[in-house]
Design a protein around this motif. Sequence first.
Motif: not given
Length: 319
Positions: A169-190
């Motif tokens: 989730m995150g229509r206008h705000c990428g905080d969930i993607a950023l925090w979860a992606g960084l903490s989860g070791g994602a290869e790319s975060i958009l």
Amino acid sequence: MQKIAVLTSGGDAPGMNAAIRAVVRRGISYGMEVYGIYHGYAGLMEGQIEPMNVGSVGDIIQRGGTILHSSRSEKFKTEEGQQEAIAQLKAKEIEGLVVIGGDGSFRGAQNLADKGFPTIGIPGTIDNDIPGTEVTLGFDTAVNTVIEAIDKIRDTATSHERIFVVEVMGRHCGDIALWAGLSGGAESILIPEVDFDMKEVTYRLLEGNKRGKKHSIIIVAEGVCPAAEIAQMIKEEAGLETRVTVLGHVQRGGSPTAFDRMLGSRLGAKAVDLLREGQTGKMVGIQRNRIAVVDFADVFSGKHSIDLDMYELGKSLSI
């Protein structure tokens, strides 16, 4: 002030029940009568207002969602709807209101405050997109829910040597993607705040393959584009097969983390204190881990910004 009420509005968020509990019990500790308003502003206009006691909020601090339920109301945006709401509050001799919700909920609260009815807001939204506070109620739980999902998806991605695109989730705000992606070791975060280059995304995937890496996780906020479109782009650009997971509303649910329980308790109690002091038209939030009081006007004129240092950190660690 002898009688106050509390309602939840807009999208639900883990920790709302902790805040409701704090409002009720803090008010009772001061000798106040506290009322719960069911189904948000729609319920307020219809008079769905019930007295609450210590037992009403027992055994709810660990529950997700909101025991007062929530809704969105177009009618409340009108002058007629707002006057109906105030009439219902005055009929119960209620003198102050605590509103738990996001931007739309706060605008409704500001309308009541502008009409002379004391109102305080508590930022409750998993998106973490409210200016004036560093964190909103429910964000921490939502991020942890996404991380748990990423960990499980990575297990199957490893087993089948696949690329997974996970939409959060995150229509206008990428905080969930950023925090979860960084903490989860994602290869790319958009994220919506930063334009992405699909050639860079696919280059990183192909370079990983050259090193013998056979699985990857890409996190995309829904405001960027559907995960299925990212998957199709990867196939067209690099010829790589992917799988798509859309987490959807699972991110809203679940037992709140200790952080969100503590945050809801702190903000709920402070909201009652502000009403008792005669304040109105304000939000209680967190700045530098301390409670902050912010005028609604400053909330509406402010702009939430992403932490670009975190974004760059995520890119550098996912090589």
